[in-house]
Design a protein around this motif. Structure first.
Motif, PDB file in Angstrom:
ATOM      1  N   VAL A 123      24.851  35.299 -28.244  1.00  0.00           N
ATOM      2  CA  VAL A 123      23.772  36.048 -27.593  1.00  0.00           C
ATOM      3  C   VAL A 123      24.250  37.457 -27.246  1.00  0.00           C
ATOM      4  CG1 VAL A 123      22.354  36.157 -25.496  1.00  0.00           C
ATOM      5  CG2 VAL A 123      22.606  33.997 -26.727  1.00  0.00           C
ATOM      6  N   VAL A 124      25.460  37.550 -26.701  1.00  0.00           N
ATOM      7  CA  VAL A 124      26.009  38.864 -26.347  1.00  0.00           C
ATOM      8  C   VAL A 124      26.192  39.717 -27.606  1.00  0.00           C
ATOM      9  CG1 VAL A 124      28.059  40.020 -25.417  1.00  0.00           C
ATOM     10  CG2 VAL A 124      27.082  38.071 -24.218  1.00  0.00           C
ATOM     11  N   MET A 125      26.660  39.107 -28.691  1.00  0.00           N
ATOM     12  CA  MET A 125      26.832  39.856 -29.940  1.00  0.00           C
ATOM     13  C   MET A 125      25.493  40.382 -30.460  1.00  0.00           C
ATOM     14  SD  MET A 125      29.712  37.821 -32.120  1.00  0.00           S
ATOM     15  CE  MET A 125      29.407  38.794 -33.567  1.00  0.00           C
ATOM     16  N   PHE A 126      24.459  39.586 -30.302  1.00  0.00           N
ATOM     17  CA  PHE A 126      23.141  40.034 -30.734  1.00  0.00           C
ATOM     18  C   PHE A 126      22.708  41.262 -29.950  1.00  0.00           C
ATOM     19  CE2 PHE A 126      18.498  39.943 -30.406  1.00  0.00           C
ATOM     20  CZ  PHE A 126      18.167  40.055 -31.748  1.00  0.00           C
ATOM     21  N   VAL A 127      22.901  41.227 -28.641  1.00  0.00           N
ATOM     22  CA  VAL A 127      22.531  42.361 -27.792  1.00  0.00           C
ATOM     23  C   VAL A 127      23.378  43.583 -28.145  1.00  0.00           C
ATOM     24  CG1 VAL A 127      22.530  43.200 -25.404  1.00  0.00           C
ATOM     25  CG2 VAL A 127      21.671  40.919 -25.923  1.00  0.00           C
ATOM     26  N   ILE A 128      24.659  43.391 -28.339  1.00  0.00           N
ATOM     27  CA  ILE A 128      25.550  44.501 -28.683  1.00  0.00           C
ATOM     28  C   ILE A 128      25.173  45.084 -30.045  1.00  0.00           C
ATOM     29  CG2 ILE A 128      27.935  45.090 -29.274  1.00  0.00           C
ATOM     30  CD1 ILE A 128      28.779  43.034 -27.142  1.00  0.00           C
ATOM     31  N   GLY A 129      24.848  44.218 -30.983  1.00  0.00           N
ATOM     32  CA  GLY A 129      24.401  44.693 -32.292  1.00  0.00           C
ATOM     33  C   GLY A 129      23.146  45.524 -32.189  1.00  0.00           C
ATOM     34  N   LEU A 130      22.231  45.107 -31.319  1.00  0.00           N
ATOM     35  CA  LEU A 130      21.016  45.887 -31.109  1.00  0.00           C
ATOM     36  C   LEU A 130      21.350  47.258 -30.521  1.00  0.00           C
ATOM     37  CD1 LEU A 130      18.593  43.317 -30.883  1.00  0.00           C
ATOM     38  CD2 LEU A 130      17.671  45.397 -29.935  1.00  0.00           C
ATOM     39  N   ILE A 131      22.279  47.298 -29.559  1.00  0.00           N
ATOM     40  CA  ILE A 131      22.696  48.574 -28.963  1.00  0.00           C
ATOM     41  C   ILE A 131      23.295  49.477 -30.045  1.00  0.00           C
ATOM     42  CG2 ILE A 131      24.373  49.669 -27.405  1.00  0.00           C
ATOM     43  CD1 ILE A 131      23.975  47.261 -25.521  1.00  0.00           C
ATOM     44  N   GLY A 132      24.153  48.909 -30.882  1.00  0.00           N
ATOM     45  CA  GLY A 132      24.767  49.691 -31.954  1.00  0.00           C
ATOM     46  C   GLY A 132      23.742  50.223 -32.936  1.00  0.00           C
ATOM     47  N   CYS A 133      22.783  49.408 -33.295  1.00  0.00           N
ATOM     48  CA  CYS A 133      21.737  49.852 -34.238  1.00  0.00           C
ATOM     49  C   CYS A 133      20.880  50.957 -33.628  1.00  0.00           C
ATOM     50  CB  CYS A 133      20.858  48.676 -34.647  1.00  0.00           C
ATOM     51  SG  CYS A 133      21.664  47.532 -35.757  1.00  0.00           S
ATOM     52  N   CYS A 134      20.483  50.761 -32.368  1.00  0.00           N
ATOM     53  CA  CYS A 134      19.663  51.785 -31.700  1.00  0.00           C
ATOM     54  C   CYS A 134      20.434  53.090 -31.533  1.00  0.00           C
ATOM     55  CB  CYS A 134      19.183  51.278 -30.345  1.00  0.00           C
ATOM     56  SG  CYS A 134      17.984  49.941 -30.480  1.00  0.00           S
ATOM     57  N   ALA A 135      21.721  52.987 -31.172  1.00  0.00           N
ATOM     58  CA  ALA A 135      22.532  54.199 -30.989  1.00  0.00           C
ATOM     59  C   ALA A 135      22.715  54.925 -32.320  1.00  0.00           C
ATOM     60  CB  ALA A 135      23.888  53.835 -30.393  1.00  0.00           C
ATOM     61  N   THR A 136      22.883  54.197 -33.383  1.00  0.00           N
ATOM     62  CA  THR A 136      23.030  54.804 -34.699  1.00  0.00           C
ATOM     63  C   THR A 136      21.722  55.429 -35.144  1.00  0.00           C
ATOM     64  OG1 THR A 136      24.695  53.167 -35.287  1.00  0.00           O
ATOM     65  CG2 THR A 136      23.679  54.362 -37.091  1.00  0.00           C
ATOM     66  N   PHE A 137      20.622  54.741 -34.930  1.00  0.00           N
ATOM     67  CA  PHE A 137      19.322  55.240 -35.334  1.00  0.00           C
ATOM     68  C   PHE A 137      18.980  56.533 -34.600  1.00  0.00           C
ATOM     69  CE2 PHE A 137      14.623  55.197 -34.974  1.00  0.00           C
ATOM     70  CZ  PHE A 137      14.326  55.301 -36.313  1.00  0.00           C
ATOM     71  N   ARG A 138      19.312  56.591 -33.307  1.00  0.00           N
ATOM     72  CA  ARG A 138      19.024  57.782 -32.492  1.00  0.00           C
ATOM     73  C   ARG A 138      20.130  58.825 -32.576  1.00  0.00           C
ATOM     74  NH1 ARG A 138      16.558  56.291 -26.804  1.00  0.00           N
ATOM     75  NH2 ARG A 138      14.430  56.106 -27.536  1.00  0.00           N
ATOM     76  N   GLU A 139      21.237  58.489 -33.198  1.00  0.00           N
ATOM     77  CA  GLU A 139      22.414  59.356 -33.301  1.00  0.00           C
ATOM     78  C   GLU A 139      22.901  59.793 -31.918  1.00  0.00           C
ATOM     79  OE1 GLU A 139      21.633  62.518 -36.043  1.00  0.00           O
ATOM     80  OE2 GLU A 139      21.066  61.123 -37.627  1.00  0.00           O
ATOM     81  N   SER A 140      22.971  58.816 -31.013  1.00  0.00           N
ATOM     82  CA  SER A 140      23.390  59.073 -29.640  1.00  0.00           C
ATOM     83  C   SER A 140      24.901  58.916 -29.523  1.00  0.00           C
ATOM     84  CB  SER A 140      22.683  58.095 -28.707  1.00  0.00           C
ATOM     85  OG  SER A 140      23.253  58.130 -27.424  1.00  0.00           O
ATOM     86  N   ARG A 141      25.593  59.984 -29.108  1.00  0.00           N
ATOM     87  CA  ARG A 141      27.044  59.917 -28.945  1.00  0.00           C
ATOM     88  C   ARG A 141      27.427  58.986 -27.803  1.00  0.00           C
ATOM     89  NH1 ARG A 141      29.850  65.187 -30.875  1.00  0.00           N
ATOM     90  NH2 ARG A 141      31.593  64.080 -29.960  1.00  0.00           N
TER      91      ARG A 141
END
Length: 168
Positions: free
Chosen positions: A40-58
């Motif tokens: 479950v934690v990996m799923f949430v972290i993966g979502l954070i990584g995808c959103c950060a990459t999509f938004r190009e947030s440093r």
């Protein structure tokens, strides 16, 4: 990866139900619960990584990197602890198995579990068939044999007698 870990955790919990008489400590299922929580934690972290990459947030990508590093450190720690305590776990499981084998009488629920375990794992006794010689069941039967669940699956007319160890 999260879906794979969830499957593994659920499979371990389901398998635990078959062997719960050998693993009398109810905390034995704890690693499976931890695996599901990690999924479950990996799923949430993966979502954070995808959103950060999509938004190009440093900041988001930095947070993602920090979380990944923490997970890596936790995995290494878990591996080291598992390596250090493997003999203790082995000794505890063998002790519990010996006590269940002592309760074997061919009729009670523990006997059914012992037979199931030996058939599924293609084994006989805790270490080998000679473990049966110290049980009350072996001494009470007096026929110098082990349970039929010790017999190899391909062998026909196996009686479990110790004078034919090649059949066990």
């Amino acid at each position: 990866a999260a879906a794979g870990l969830s499957y593994v955790g659920a499979y371990v919990i389901n398998t635990y139900k078959s062997y719960d008489n050998f693993l009398q400590d109810k905390y034995a299922v704890l690693p499976a619960v931890i695996i599901i929580c990690v999924a479950v934690v990996m799923f949430v972290i993966g979502l954070i990584g995808c959103c950060a990459t999509f938004r190009e947030s440093r900041v988001g990508l930095g947070l993602f990197l920090a979380i990944i590093l923490l997970i890596f450190i936790a995995e290494v720690s878990a591996f080291v602890l598992g390596f250090v305590y493997r003999e203790k776990v082995k000794t505890d499981v063998q002790g519990t198995m010996r006590s269940v084998f002592e309760q074997y009488d061919g009729k009670n629920p523990e006997s059914t579990v012992v037979d199931y375990l030996q058939e599924q794992l293609h084994c006989c006794g805790v270490k080998n068939y000679s473990d049966w010689t110290t049980t009350q069941w072996f001494n009470s039967t007096g026929n110098n044999s082990v349970p039929l669940s010790c017999c190899q699956q391909g062998v026909k007319n196996c009686t479990g007698h110790l004078d034919q160890p090649q059949e066990l």
